[in-house]
Structure formats: structure tokens, C-alpha cells
Design an enzyme around this catalytic site. Structure first.
Site, PDB file in Angstrom:
ATOM      1  N   LEU A  96       9.382  -3.650  -7.229  1.00  0.00           N
ATOM      2  CA  LEU A  96      10.532  -4.419  -7.059  1.00  0.00           C
ATOM      3  C   LEU A  96      10.495  -6.124  -7.177  1.00  0.00           C
ATOM      4  CD1 LEU A  96      11.723  -2.281  -4.109  1.00  0.00           C
ATOM      5  CD2 LEU A  96      12.816  -2.424  -6.185  1.00  0.00           C
ATOM      6  N   GLU A 129      18.584  -0.486   2.148  1.00  0.00           N
ATOM      7  CA  GLU A 129      17.637   0.409   2.619  1.00  0.00           C
ATOM      8  C   GLU A 129      16.617  -0.463   3.230  1.00  0.00           C
ATOM      9  OE1 GLU A 129      16.136   3.240  -0.216  1.00  0.00           O
ATOM     10  OE2 GLU A 129      18.226   3.621  -0.806  1.00  0.00           O
ATOM     11  N   LYS A 131      12.783  -1.584   3.782  1.00  0.00           N
ATOM     12  CA  LYS A 131      11.789  -1.590   2.608  1.00  0.00           C
ATOM     13  C   LYS A 131      10.724  -0.929   3.710  1.00  0.00           C
ATOM     14  CE  LYS A 131       9.269  -3.790  -0.933  1.00  0.00           C
ATOM     15  NZ  LYS A 131       8.051  -3.680  -0.273  1.00  0.00           N
ATOM     16  N   ASP A 133       7.111  -0.191   5.050  1.00  0.00           N
ATOM     17  CA  ASP A 133       5.889  -0.449   4.629  1.00  0.00           C
ATOM     18  C   ASP A 133       4.722   0.544   4.604  1.00  0.00           C
ATOM     19  OD1 ASP A 133       3.871  -2.250   3.768  1.00  0.00           O
ATOM     20  OD2 ASP A 133       3.773  -3.272   5.778  1.00  0.00           O
ATOM     21  N   GLU A 187       8.458   7.070   0.277  1.00  0.00           N
ATOM     22  CA  GLU A 187       7.364   6.223   0.925  1.00  0.00           C
ATOM     23  C   GLU A 187       6.774   7.047   2.177  1.00  0.00           C
ATOM     24  OE1 GLU A 187       7.342   3.406  -0.424  1.00  0.00           O
ATOM     25  OE2 GLU A 187       5.935   2.133   0.644  1.00  0.00           O
ATOM     26  N   TYR A 239      13.604   8.025  -1.305  1.00  0.00           N
ATOM     27  CA  TYR A 239      14.726   7.167  -1.636  1.00  0.00           C
ATOM     28  C   TYR A 239      14.777   6.627  -3.249  1.00  0.00           C
ATOM     29  CZ  TYR A 239      10.375   4.579  -1.900  1.00  0.00           C
ATOM     30  OH  TYR A 239       8.945   3.904  -2.138  1.00  0.00           O
ATOM     31  N   LYS A 327      12.766 -10.125   1.367  1.00  0.00           N
ATOM     32  CA  LYS A 327      11.628  -9.909   2.124  1.00  0.00           C
ATOM     33  C   LYS A 327      12.029 -10.649   3.509  1.00  0.00           C
ATOM     34  CE  LYS A 327       8.640  -7.999  -0.164  1.00  0.00           C
ATOM     35  NZ  LYS A 327       7.255  -8.487  -0.261  1.00  0.00           N
ATOM     36  N   CYS A 421     -17.056 -29.503 -11.009  1.00  0.00           N
ATOM     37  CA  CYS A 421     -17.288 -28.319 -10.714  1.00  0.00           C
ATOM     38  C   CYS A 421     -18.093 -27.809  -9.582  1.00  0.00           C
ATOM     39  CB  CYS A 421     -17.279 -27.141 -11.776  1.00  0.00           C
ATOM     40  SG  CYS A 421     -17.475 -25.364 -11.461  1.00  0.00           S
ATOM     41  N   CYS A 424     -20.796 -25.394 -11.211  1.00  0.00           N
ATOM     42  CA  CYS A 424     -21.892 -25.551 -12.454  1.00  0.00           C
ATOM     43  C   CYS A 424     -21.793 -27.103 -12.848  1.00  0.00           C
ATOM     44  CB  CYS A 424     -21.210 -24.892 -13.575  1.00  0.00           C
ATOM     45  SG  CYS A 424     -19.654 -25.533 -14.322  1.00  0.00           S
ATOM     46  N   CYS A 439     -12.387 -26.703 -14.328  1.00  0.00           N
ATOM     47  CA  CYS A 439     -13.768 -26.905 -14.784  1.00  0.00           C
ATOM     48  C   CYS A 439     -13.710 -26.720 -16.346  1.00  0.00           C
ATOM     49  CB  CYS A 439     -14.610 -25.785 -13.980  1.00  0.00           C
ATOM     50  SG  CYS A 439     -16.190 -25.566 -14.709  1.00  0.00           S
ATOM     51  N   CYS A 445     -20.176 -21.916 -17.159  1.00  0.00           N
ATOM     52  CA  CYS A 445     -19.864 -21.714 -15.529  1.00  0.00           C
ATOM     53  C   CYS A 445     -20.154 -20.392 -14.890  1.00  0.00           C
ATOM     54  CB  CYS A 445     -18.614 -22.481 -15.336  1.00  0.00           C
ATOM     55  SG  CYS A 445     -18.017 -22.452 -13.448  1.00  0.00           S
TER      56      CYS A 445
HETATM   57  S1  IVH Z   1      12.720   1.601  -4.570  1.00  0.00           S
HETATM   58  C1  IVH Z   1      12.484   1.553  -8.997  1.00  0.00           C
HETATM   59  N1  IVH Z   1      13.141   1.831  -1.871  1.00  0.00           N
HETATM   60  O1  IVH Z   1       8.433  -0.972  -2.160  1.00  0.00           O
HETATM   61  C2  IVH Z   1      12.640   1.035  -7.391  1.00  0.00           C
HETATM   62  N2  IVH Z   1      10.983   1.042  -2.755  1.00  0.00           N
HETATM   63  O2  IVH Z   1       7.628  -3.266  -3.739  1.00  0.00           O
HETATM   64  C3  IVH Z   1      11.597   1.953  -6.846  1.00  0.00           C
HETATM   65  N3  IVH Z   1       9.410   0.747  -0.826  1.00  0.00           N
HETATM   66  O3  IVH Z   1       6.570   0.574  -4.841  1.00  0.00           O
HETATM   67  C4  IVH Z   1      11.512   1.603  -5.491  1.00  0.00           C
HETATM   68  N4  IVH Z   1      10.869   1.178   0.787  1.00  0.00           N
HETATM   69  O4  IVH Z   1       6.717   1.797  -2.428  1.00  0.00           O
HETATM   70  C5  IVH Z   1      12.398   1.547  -2.892  1.00  0.00           C
HETATM   71  N5  IVH Z   1      13.917   1.977   0.453  1.00  0.00           N
HETATM   72  C6  IVH Z   1      12.856   1.751  -0.512  1.00  0.00           C
HETATM   73  C7  IVH Z   1      11.562   1.293  -0.364  1.00  0.00           C
HETATM   74  C8  IVH Z   1      10.609   1.083  -1.407  1.00  0.00           C
HETATM   75  C9  IVH Z   1       9.717   0.797   0.398  1.00  0.00           C
HETATM   76  C10 IVH Z   1       8.299   0.340  -1.684  1.00  0.00           C
HETATM   77  C11 IVH Z   1       8.014   1.276  -2.903  1.00  0.00           C
HETATM   78  C12 IVH Z   1       7.858   0.287  -3.933  1.00  0.00           C
HETATM   79  C13 IVH Z   1       7.627  -1.081  -3.544  1.00  0.00           C
HETATM   80  C14 IVH Z   1       8.222  -1.991  -4.129  1.00  0.00           C
END
Ligand code: IVH
Length: 693
Positions: A96, A129, A131, A133, A187, A239, A327, A421, A424, A439, A445
Site C-alpha cells: 500500500l 479498516e 492496518k 501489524d 493478516e 480483508y 500511518k 571516502c 577507500c 565517493c 571502493c
Molecule cells: S489491503 C491491495 N487491508 O499492509 C491491498 N492490508 O502495507 C492489499 N495490512 O501487505 C492490502 N492490514 O499485509 C490491507 N486492513 C488491511 C490491512 C493490510 C494490514 C497489511 C498487508 C499489506 C500491507 C501493505
């Protein structure tokens, strides 16, 4: 049993003694094979393992009747390859794009509107949604049965972890009323509480403790022995989808409902926002409540709700145009900067690095952070001994944000950036208008050489299993590899030396050689990317592969373009996305003798596959070069270009003799004229749409 000398010479054994020793040894080897191949946890060194095998061979040589077909000596090379088998993703697993503030999200939605040519009052609904981890996985169902599960890998090819995934209690094994082929993506993660429990247990057992829930989930999922995975509490949020044999829904929101109906867990916090502002308000709400969640999230994902729009929007390089990750603010921490060192990159850039007193930021111990460049150090006046604030956002490299001036030691001195550098000694110069100092040592190098080799074998390049950074470093220090091509000569030139190295052994060496043979056929775009040419990343390498088709074609055209004025040069700079600066770096690379030698050498050793255009069926514009000019009625320029490319056409920025069609919209200017002059076919928007059906 590393001490061979303590054993009786085989010649002095009686047949009975030999047979008894043989049986004991065979058992031992079987146990170690299992530890190595199935548990991913060898209990003895490769060298010790080798001496077991050698002794077995010696016994069999002296007593041929012992060499039965099921002897471990008969299995050399036939052992299962280390690691998991590969799974190609029929539909790539995308990543993403990131948004760091409200303005970025706003711009994302505006981009969607522009691309789709939406009226200002047309609502763009977004599904929001959290995200998660964790680790993304692809789950394949055929006729309602779970048949295969894979990791994301590089997005194109993942690893088969079916058996491990089957142990997740939340993963449905059978589903009803689903399309015949259905790939569900989601995930896998571990809750904070399960992570705490796992680490306690690991500590008690004197086993490895994990840095954070994500690592724990990854470590638990990629187990050769699925029963280990089963013992760890892993969970799932679904998702997205990959390959499907029929339509899944009309909106993403409805798709989430479908997923739940099939028995997949979906995130309960997902919400449908009717406007961007609603989405942003929801983001703030989730961020405020983030600490109270029992699982880690690092942002919010916004997805365009209408699936027909998602389809039209498509993807650009590796990320969809219809979704973005917003983020959360980076986590910060305070620590002391012990030293500023200079790191030399693959193309010679001097990057200052802060070596820190280790500190935990967002669950990860950080001991190094980037200081970006000379100007940044000066601007922040970062000095050795300073107390600094560092931040880490997701998978981004930690950075030094600011200095706590009150805590600065009295006798501190401003940092003076080197103009040579440190590796080197060559002059390090800064070109006009550039922030980076570079460099000038090129391949004399050692640091640049090493970085290029590391890049060459890295995941998105040759991706050679078993040849990590550590090995590349050691092999090049010991003179086993000097150029990329040497890597593919390791087996022919240094097989024995490698097997005999500390920490290696016949088995590891054989595995490496097998991996190298496996990778000696490579796609053209990966090959070009692997060369590590300045400014040529994955997307650029793909453009070049698409344009030139074959390695020989690409090389010939790069040679022909060296005049920087003829047709070949025009073709190069005409590729949409390749500007004059990139062209310059490319041509400079291809002209340098040393690089030409490396290319010749690699061409002899490897099979570089011609670019395979995705199967377009009978697309009438596949392979054709198209130029769009003027403004189009029914679709935006962006969508027109994306559509043409998805049908296999090349879209160029200017008209030349090689152009097949110029699509002329309203108020077209000089390009339409040029087409007429050159006798290139021009099409109206309607004619173009009729052509592509
Ligand atoms: S959608 C085409 N939805 O974030 C889009 N991704 O940085 C597919 N992830 O590789 C991803 N929560 O591992 C989507 N609610 C969510 C998510 C999510 C976590 C992760 C996923 C993806 C990564 C992208």
C-alpha cells in the site's frame, strides 16, 4: 563425534563391529537430518555432521555389503531443499502507498476523483479498516475447501505454509456458497497478551524471546514443524481477495459481510465512511483508542468502496490506486548518540549514521538511526555525545529528529563531514544541486563493491536463498567473489573451499549451489534491477524490460543511444517515466568498461528470460506504441494510459516514427500536427474506444 582420530581405522574393524557402528551412525544421521530439515534447528555443526557422513562412507567403502539402498549415503543431494516450496501468486499481493497526514489522504481521494473523472458532488465512499501489524497471507479455496496457504513473499511468489495455516483455529477449512476458486487474503497476527505469555514461556525454556508480536507471529508461522505453529496462538483478520472464479460483491463493504458469512474473522472496527472527513475523524478515534487494543495496528487503511471503481483504478507499480495506508504518528524515544559514522551506499553515496545507546522504540530495540545527509546534520547541529530524540515509523529506518540542547556536553564540537571516502580514500564530491556527497572511487571502493553485491542477491533481485549479507561479506573479503558473476562460479571454482569453511559443510554448500542453479534463470526485469544502476529501481527496470524485450535487445539499444541524439536515444527518453537524468545514469552505466565486462560475463553464465507481456488475449493494441494528446471526454488521461497499458500497449510521451497511434482529444496541439507530418495514424477518442472494445 568431531574427533575422527579417536575412532578405529575402518580396516581394523570386524564385519560385525562395522555393521553395529554403521547402524548406530545411520540412526544418528537420521536424527540430525530431521532436526535440520524439519525443525529448522540443527543440533550439531555442519562440520560435525559431515564427519558423521564421512565415517559412514568409509565404513561402506570397506564393507560394501553395508551400502544398502536406504543408507543415508545414498541420499546425498536428494534431501529436501531447505525452506518452503514456492507458490506463485496468480494475482500479485500488493503493498500500500502511505499517507502521513490528512492532506495526503485528501490528495489520495482527489487523485481517485481525477482518475475516474468524477463530478464534484459524486460521493466517494471509503471503507476504513485498522492496518494490522502482522503478516499477510493468501488462502486458496477450491470448491469450498482450503487447499493452499502462502506467505506474501516478494508479492509475486510466496512460500507454501498450508500445513502451518491449517493449525489456526480461526481459519475455516470448508466454506459454503463460495466461488469455485476463491483466494482470501488477510493478516495473521498475535495478540499482545499471547505474545507476553509466549515470551514468558520461551524465557523459562531458555529459548529465543521475540522482539514484538509481529516477529513472534512470523517466527511461529514459518515453522518447518507445523506442530510448533499449532502450539502458538495465531489469529487472522481477512480483508481482501486474490484470484476468484466469479464476482465476490459490488462493494468492499459487502465483501466484508460475505467473508463473515463464509466464516472468516474480519476486523470489528471496520467502518464505512461516506466522506473523507468522516474517514479522518474515524482515524483519530482509532488512534486515540489504539493503546487499549490487544493487538498492534500501525495505521488505518482506506479503501474505495465501489469494486467497479477499484477495478478501473487498478494499480501503479506495486500499490493499488484504490487504497492507501494512513500511518499513525511515529513513536519517539530519547537516547545518547555515541558516534557518527559514514556508510557508503551501492552508488557511492555517503550516508551519515547515528550510532546510539540502544533504546526501545515501539517494541523494537534501536541502536542506529539515519542522519540523512550533510545538510541535515548541519541543520539539526547533531554532535557526538548529544542526547537526541529518535523516531521510528513502522518499517521505515529510524531517524534522528532533534537534539536535546540542554543535555549537550560542554566541550562538544560540530561534526565535520568528510570530503574523502572513509572506506577507500577517494575524493567524495557533491554535485551542484545535489544533497548527497558521493565517493568517486567506483569499483575500486570496497564498500561500493560490497553494497552492489548485496543488492545483486537481495530479495527483489536474484533472491538467492542461503547467501545472506554475512556470506557475501565474508566471501568477498576472502576473494571468492569480486564481481556479481563470480557468485555463479562459486560451485565450479570454490566448491571444496566453501564446504570446508567454518560454519559450512557439504550439506550447506550443496544447498547453496542448488539455490544458485535455481536462480541462474531470471526474468529480464529482475536482472536489470539487480545490476544496481543509479535511479533504476524495480518499476524502472520493468519499464525497460517491457520496452526492449530481451537482454540483447536492451544492450544493443543502450549502445546505440550513447550518441544521446539519435533514434535509440529518443526511444529511451520517450518511455513514459524515464527522464533525461535517469537516461543519463543508465547510459553512463552501460558505457563503462567494467560494467560491460560484468554484463558479458553474466550473459554467458545465465539465462535471462525475455520479457513476458501478461497474456492480453487478442488485444488489438498489444505491443503498439500510443500517444495521448489533448483532453479526453469520457476518461481521464491517467485512466486512458492505465487501460492502454493493461492491454499491452506502450504509452509514450511524444510522437515519433515508432508511434503507432496518436489519440487526439479536444484542443490537441503540436503532437497532432507532428503525427500528421510523420504520417502516423491518428484516432479520435471514440475511434480509440472502439478499437480497444
Ligand atoms: S489491503 C491491495 N487491508 O499492509 C491491498 N492490508 O502495507 C492489499 N495490512 O501487505 C492490502 N492490514 O499485509 C490491507 N486492513 C488491511 C490491512 C493490510 C494490514 C497489511 C498487508 C499489506 C500491507 C501493505
Amino acid at each position: 563425534m568431531s574427533d575422527d582420530g579417536a575412532l578405529e581405522p575402518v580396516e581394523e574393524l570386524t564385519p560385525l563391529e562395522a555393521s553395529a557402528e554403521w547402524a548406530a551412525l545411520a540412526d544418528k544421521i537420521a536424527v540430525h537430518d530431521k532436526a535440520y530439515y524439519q525443525k529448522d534447528a540443527p543440533e550439531i555443526s555442519d562440520a560435525d555432521y559431515d564427519s558423521l557422513r564421512r565415517r559412514l562412507q568409509a565404513l561402506e567403502a570397506a564393507f560394501p555389503e553395508l551400502a544398502r539402498p536406504d543408507s543415508p549415503t545414498q541420499k546425498v543431494g536428494a534431501a529436501p531443499a531447505a525452506g518452503f516450496s514456492k507458490v506463485p501468486h496468480a494475482v500479485p499481493m500488493l503493498s500500500l502507498g502511505n499517507a502521513f497526514d490528512d492532506a495526503d489522504v485528501d490528495e489520495f481521494v482527489k487523485g481517485v476523483r481525477r482518475f475516474l473523472k468524477l463530478a464534484d458532488d459524486e460521493p466517494v465512499e471509503l471503507v476504513c479498516e485498522p492496518k494490522i501489524d502482522g503478516l499477510s497471507v493468501s488462502l486458496r479455496y477450491e470448491n469450498g475447501k482450503f487447499v493452499q496457504g502462502a506467505t506474501r513473499g516478494d508479492g509475486t511468489t510466496g512460500e507454501d505454509i498450508t500445513e502451518n495455516l491449517k493449525t489456526l483455529s480461526e481459519l475455516p477449512i470448508n466454506i459454503n456458497d463460495a466461488p469455485d476458486v476463491l483466494e482470501v487474503r488477510g493478516e495473521v497476527y498475535m495478540t499482545r497478551s499471547d505474545f507476553g505469555k509466549l515470551n514468558q514461556a520461551q524465557e523459562k525454556a531458555d529459548a529465543k524471546v521475540f522482539a514484538n508480536p509481529r516477529n513472534a507471529a512470523a517466527g511461529s508461522l514459518r515453522q518447518k514443524d507445523a506442530s510448533v505453529t499449532a502450539s502458538r496462538s495465531l489469529r487472522l483478520f481477512a480483508y481482501a481477495w486474490g484470484e476468484v472464479s466469479g464476482p465476490v460483491a459490488e462493494t468492499h463493504w459487502d465483501f466484508l459481510t460475505k467473508l463473515r458469512g463464509w466464516g472468516f474473522p474480519t476486523n470489528p472496527l471496520a467502518r464505512l465512511a461516506r466522506t473523507t472527513d468522516e474517514g479522518l475523524a474515524f482515524y483519530n478515534e482509532i488512534e486515540a483508542g489504539r493503546a487499549a487494543l490487544d493487538y498492534e495496528i500501525d495505521g488505518m487503511v482506506y479503501k474505495v468502496n465501489r469494486l467497479d471503481w477499484q477495478q478501473r483504478l487498478g494499480a501503479v507499480s506495486r500499490a493499488p490506486r484504490w487504497a492507501i495506508a494512513h500511518k499513525f504518528a511515529a513513536e519517539k524515544a530519547e537516547t545518547v548518540l555515541n558516534e557518527i559514522t559514514i556508510q557508503i551506499g551501492r552508488t557511492g553515496t555517503l550516508t551519515p549514521v547515528a550510532n546510539l545507546e540502544p533504546v526501545t522504540v515501539g517494541g523494537v530495540v534501536v541502536s542506529r538511526a539515519t542522519l540523512h545527509n550533510e545538510d541535515e546534520i548541519a541543520r539539526k547541529d547533531v554532535r557526538k555525545g548529544d542526547t537526541v530524540i529518535i523516531q521510528r515509523a513502522g518499517d521505515v529506518i529510524p531517524q534522528v529528529v532533534s537534539v536535546v540542547l540542554e543535555k549537550r556536553p560542554k566541550n562538544s564540537k560540530a561534526f565535520s563531514f568528510p570530503d574523502t571516502c572513509p572506506e577507500c580514500g577517494s575524493l567524495a564530491v557533491r554535485d551542484d544541486g545535489e544533497v548527497a556527497r558521493r565517493c568517486t572511487g567506483g569499483l575500486i571502493c570496497p564498500a561500493q563493491k560490497l553494497e552492489r553485491l548485496k543488492h545483486f542477491v537481495s530479495r527483489n533481485a536474484f533472491d538467492i536463498e542461503g547467501l545472506g549479507v554475512k556470506h557475501i561479506k565474508a566471501f568477498s573479503e576472502d576473494g571468492l567473489i569480486k564481481t556479481p558473476a563470480d557468485i555463479f562460479r562459486l560451485e565450479s571454482d570454490h566448491a571444496e573451499a566453501i564446504a570446508g569453511r567454518d560454519g559450512w559443510g557439504q550439506q550447506s554448500a550443496d544447498n547453496l549451489f542448488a539455490a544458485l542453479r535455481d536462480r541462474s534463470t531470471i526474468s529480464l526485469d529482475r536482472f536489470i534491477f539487480a545490476l544496481g544502476i543509479r535511479q533504476v529501481g524495480q518499476a524502472m527496470a520493468r519499464l525497460l524490460a517491457k520496452q526492449y524485450g530481451s537482454l540483447s535487445g536492451w544492450r544493443a539499444q543502450m549502445d546505440a543511444a550513447q550518441d544521446r541524439e539519435g533514434e535509440a536515444f529518443a526511444d529511451l527518453t520517450n518511455i513514459d517515466g524515464i527522464g533525461p537524468l535517469v537516461a543519463d545514469d543508465l547510459l553512463a552505466f552501460c558505457a563503462e568498461d567494467h560494467n560491460r565486462d560484468v554484463l558479458d560475463d553474466l550473459e554467458n553464465l545465465l539465462t535471462v528470460e525475455d520479457f513476458k507481456a501478461p497474456d492480453m488475449g487478442a488485444s488489438p493494441v498489444a505491443g503498439k506504441t500510443v500517444v495521448f494528446t489533448g483532453s479526453l471526454e469520457s476518461l481521464s488521461r491517467g485512466e486512458a494510459k492505465a487501460k492502454a497499458e493493461s492491454l499491452g500497449a506502450k504509452v509514450a510521451g511524444s510522437v515519433s516514427k515508432k508511434t503507432d497511434y496518436v489519440v487526439v482529444g479536444a484542443e490537441a496541439g503540436s503532437k497532432a500536427k507532428k503525427a500528421a507530418e510523420l504520417g502516423v495514424a491518428t484516432l479520435s477518442e471514440d475511434e480509440w474506444l472502439a478499437l480497444i472494445g
